[in-house]
Design a protein around this motif. Structure first.
Motif, PDB file in Angstrom:
ATOM      1  N   GLU A 193      40.865  31.347 -13.144  1.00 39.02           N
ATOM      2  CA  GLU A 193      40.205  32.306 -12.252  1.00 39.02           C
ATOM      3  C   GLU A 193      38.693  32.277 -12.441  1.00 39.02           C
ATOM      4  O   GLU A 193      37.931  32.341 -11.470  1.00 39.02           O
ATOM      5  CB  GLU A 193      40.749  33.711 -12.496  1.00 39.02           C
ATOM      6  CG  GLU A 193      42.119  33.966 -11.904  1.00 39.02           C
ATOM      7  CD  GLU A 193      43.243  33.332 -12.728  1.00 39.02           C
ATOM      8  OE1 GLU A 193      44.347  33.195 -12.185  1.00 39.02           O
ATOM      9  OE2 GLU A 193      43.022  32.987 -13.910  1.00 39.02           O
ATOM     10  N   GLN A 231      35.818  31.172  -9.774  1.00 38.61           N
ATOM     11  CA  GLN A 231      34.765  32.121  -9.422  1.00 38.61           C
ATOM     12  C   GLN A 231      33.378  31.529  -9.651  1.00 38.61           C
ATOM     13  O   GLN A 231      32.459  31.751  -8.856  1.00 38.61           O
ATOM     14  CB  GLN A 231      34.934  33.394 -10.250  1.00 38.61           C
ATOM     15  CG  GLN A 231      34.065  34.539  -9.775  1.00 38.61           C
ATOM     16  CD  GLN A 231      34.583  35.844 -10.335  1.00 38.61           C
ATOM     17  OE1 GLN A 231      35.564  36.392  -9.865  1.00 38.61           O
ATOM     18  NE2 GLN A 231      33.936  36.327 -11.369  1.00 38.61           N
ATOM     19  N   THR A 263      30.442  30.791  -6.759  1.00 36.36           N
ATOM     20  CA  THR A 263      29.054  31.226  -6.857  1.00 36.36           C
ATOM     21  C   THR A 263      28.088  30.063  -6.660  1.00 36.36           C
ATOM     22  O   THR A 263      27.064  30.192  -5.979  1.00 36.36           O
ATOM     23  CB  THR A 263      28.799  31.878  -8.234  1.00 36.36           C
ATOM     24  OG1 THR A 263      29.660  33.004  -8.382  1.00 36.36           O
ATOM     25  CG2 THR A 263      27.357  32.337  -8.364  1.00 36.36           C
ATOM     26  N   SER A 276      40.882  40.967  -3.754  1.00 37.44           N
ATOM     27  CA  SER A 276      39.486  40.781  -3.388  1.00 37.44           C
ATOM     28  C   SER A 276      39.191  41.249  -1.971  1.00 37.44           C
ATOM     29  O   SER A 276      38.156  41.870  -1.716  1.00 37.44           O
ATOM     30  CB  SER A 276      39.110  39.298  -3.528  1.00 37.44           C
ATOM     31  OG  SER A 276      37.760  39.068  -3.182  1.00 37.44           O
ATOM     32  N   ILE A 320      36.479  37.792 -14.615  1.00 42.10           N
ATOM     33  CA  ILE A 320      36.893  38.074 -13.249  1.00 42.10           C
ATOM     34  C   ILE A 320      35.995  39.152 -12.662  1.00 42.10           C
ATOM     35  O   ILE A 320      35.821  40.214 -13.239  1.00 42.10           O
ATOM     36  CB  ILE A 320      38.356  38.530 -13.193  1.00 42.10           C
ATOM     37  CG1 ILE A 320      39.244  37.443 -13.791  1.00 42.10           C
ATOM     38  CG2 ILE A 320      38.777  38.837 -11.779  1.00 42.10           C
ATOM     39  CD1 ILE A 320      39.113  36.103 -13.119  1.00 42.10           C
ATOM     40  N   ALA A 338      38.725  35.095  -3.098  1.00 38.59           N
ATOM     41  CA  ALA A 338      37.786  34.658  -4.121  1.00 38.59           C
ATOM     42  C   ALA A 338      37.859  33.163  -4.329  1.00 38.59           C
ATOM     43  O   ALA A 338      36.870  32.510  -4.619  1.00 38.59           O
ATOM     44  CB  ALA A 338      38.075  35.387  -5.441  1.00 38.59           C
ATOM     45  N   GLU A 395      28.544  37.012  -8.270  1.00 39.85           N
ATOM     46  CA  GLU A 395      28.482  38.076  -9.261  1.00 39.85           C
ATOM     47  C   GLU A 395      27.533  39.198  -8.878  1.00 39.85           C
ATOM     48  O   GLU A 395      27.771  40.347  -9.146  1.00 39.85           O
ATOM     49  CB  GLU A 395      28.053  37.467 -10.597  1.00 39.85           C
ATOM     50  CG  GLU A 395      28.118  38.432 -11.745  1.00 39.85           C
ATOM     51  CD  GLU A 395      28.031  37.694 -13.047  1.00 39.85           C
ATOM     52  OE1 GLU A 395      27.138  38.029 -13.837  1.00 39.85           O
ATOM     53  OE2 GLU A 395      28.830  36.782 -13.272  1.00 39.85           O
TER      54      GLU A 395
END
Length: 503
Positions: A86, A90, A94, A290, A307, A425, A432
């Protein structure tokens, strides 16, 4: 006001950040960017939610953009190691949009999914590889990739990798990267062998410590609810029936599975996240959480680190964790990036000593209250109108180690706990620091009791939700099969100091 440009971030990246609503660096970013962009080895220490992802993503992108090394098949130019699938997903979500602005290519590599797409991606050539250690080691041993062209190596959540037993393979991987490459290590603590990595692989690292990992954010309010054993589940349901995203932590995978199904039966749309779920089920459940299809995530400590989902207003320790570090990392799913949040620990009579010791070591002074179902305090901690989800229960369809949970439709009367169809996600979800705007909510994720009413209202600190009740075609979610159920199974509880189970 200090900006990213002041630290040497290229204009194309500062413009892209501004389009995401990100204009002012967080303290960890302001502290590390001058050294990392200059090419120095950097050791960054900061608690979860402090903004570490951009702290290493921006210098990686900036330095690769000016590097004259070409992109070659099977030879990534930058390597970012992460402890969980995860978190790797993520991080890539980003970085990828910013990398595209520079013409750079990213790829994620982790287990639990087919290897062939990853092998093809490696052969096609990649600039930035975001990987979990085990699967990357497999690809290297099978000759699908080499790390001899890596210019920058990043270890994210290094202490969590140590907790999971990844240090031997991490050392093996880093031994295969060029010794003169830049290395950055970000970690909440330097215990459990992380200091060995620092001494072995980093050359005169510049250390920056921001937001002590042993302290909880001041924006986070801590409460301990002292409940009777048979009141635990009704109190939990009361809290979760208020509008807003919540993460509920359990100590074991079985508890997460059973509790998720109990909440669904009680009219709370919930999804689970733990190590027994197949990767596609984990992705779909995280996507449902999400995008707001299900506003409650029931998880083991697999979700305690890294997460990030915007606007998690409430973290509930349904099972208090064993150690204080786990308490802080779990709690860090809320009050991120300067936002406010509430943390609640459910405590029974036989857990008083352990919880008291836990919070003392975590450096927090929670407000402790004896609570029963219907107590007005519950409405203060989780404001908003309590409502149930009504829907027929559909038979779950089998899917490897996971199965689809029953889906429900919102009642048509009144505005539901609205949120629109956001992106999962895993498909480029919220970075973030991205400021979120709450939108419309689609159909409910799961179903339960008949005769209940649609939810309305909003939790304090978040915008009101409205509209789009009863939409069909919501994101499917997955839950493990369980023949045991009923509130009694949850109310029986587990002791804080009991045997630890897998995640």
């Amino acid at each position: 006001m200090t900006t990213f440009t002041d630290f040497g971030v290229p204009a194309v990246l500062t413009t892209a950040l501004a389009e995401l609503g990100i204009t002012t660096p967080f303290p960890i970013q302001a502290a590390t960017l001058p050294d990392s962009i200059a090419g120095r080895d950097v050791l960054g220490r900061g608690r979860t939610g402090s903004g570490k992802t951009y702290a290493f993503a921006l210098p990686v992108l900036a330095r690769l953009a000016v590097s004259k090394s070409p992109r070659r098949p099977g030879r990534p130019r930058a390597l970012i190691l992460a402890p969980t699938r995860e978190l790797a997903t993520q991080i890539d979500a980003t970085i990828a949009p910013l990398a595209a602005k520079l013409g750079l290519r990213t790829l994620t590599v982790f287990g639990g999914v087919g290897a062939n797409p990853q092998i093809k991606g490696l052969k096609a050539g990649v600039d930035i590889l975001v990987a979990c250690p085990g699967r990357l080691d497999d690809h290297l041993r099978n000759g699908h990739a080499s790390l001899d062209a890596v210019e920058i190596t990043v270890l994210d959540e290094a202490d969590h990798m140590a907790d999971l037993g990844f240090l031997p393979v991490v050392r093996k991987l880093m031994d295969q990267t060029p010794r003169d490459g830049q290395r950055m290590l970000f970690s909440a603590t330097l215990d459990n062998g992380v200091d060995v990595l620092v001494k072995r692989f980093m050359r005169k690292p510049v250390t920056h410590s921001v937001d002590s990992a042993t302290e909880a954010p001041v924006e986070m309010a801590h409460h301990v609810l002292h409940v009777r054993g048979d009141d635990r589940f009704p109190v939990l349901v009361d809290l979760l029936q208020a509008p807003g995203r919540s993460v509920v932590f359990t100590r074991t995978k079985r508890r997460a599975k059973v509790l998720t199904r109990q909440l669904i039966a009680a009219g709370v749309p919930a999804v689970e996240l733990h190590g027994n779920l197949a990767q596609n089920a984990r992705n779909r459940n995280m996507a449902a959480f999400s995008d707001g299809t299900a506003e409650t995530l029931v998880a083991t400590d697999i979700a305690a680190r890294g997460i990030h989902v915007d606007d998690v207003a409430l973290v509930i320790h349904a099972d208090p964790p064993v150690e204080h570090k786990a308490y802080l990392h779990r709690s860090g799913r809320t009050a991120r990036a300067g936002a406010a949040g509430t943390v609640i620990t459910l405590m029974t009579d036989d857990q008083q000593h352990e919880v008291r010791d836990l919070t003392r070591k975590a450096g927090v002074r929670p407000t402790t209250s004896r609570t029963r179902p219907g107590d007005p305090l519950l409405a203060e901690l989780a404001p908003g109108e309590r409502v149930f989800v009504t829907a027929p229960v559909a038979a779950p369809a089998p899917e490897r180690t996971a199965s689809s949970a029953p889906r429900a439709r919102r009642g048509s009367g009144g505005g539901g706990r609205g949120r629109g169809t956001g992106r999962p996600a895993a498909e480029g979800g919220v970075p973030e620091q991205k400021s979120s705007s709450r939108g419309r909510r689609g159909g409910a994720a799961t179903g339960a009791t008949a005769g209940s009413q649609p939810r309305t209202g909003s939790r304090s600190g978040s915008a009101p939700r409205s509209g789009s009740a009863g939409r069909s075609g919501s994101t499917p979610v997955h839950t493990s099969q369980s023949r045991s159920g009923g509130a009694a199974a949850f109310s029986a509880g587990t002791r804080v100091g009991g045997r630890r189970a897998g995640r």
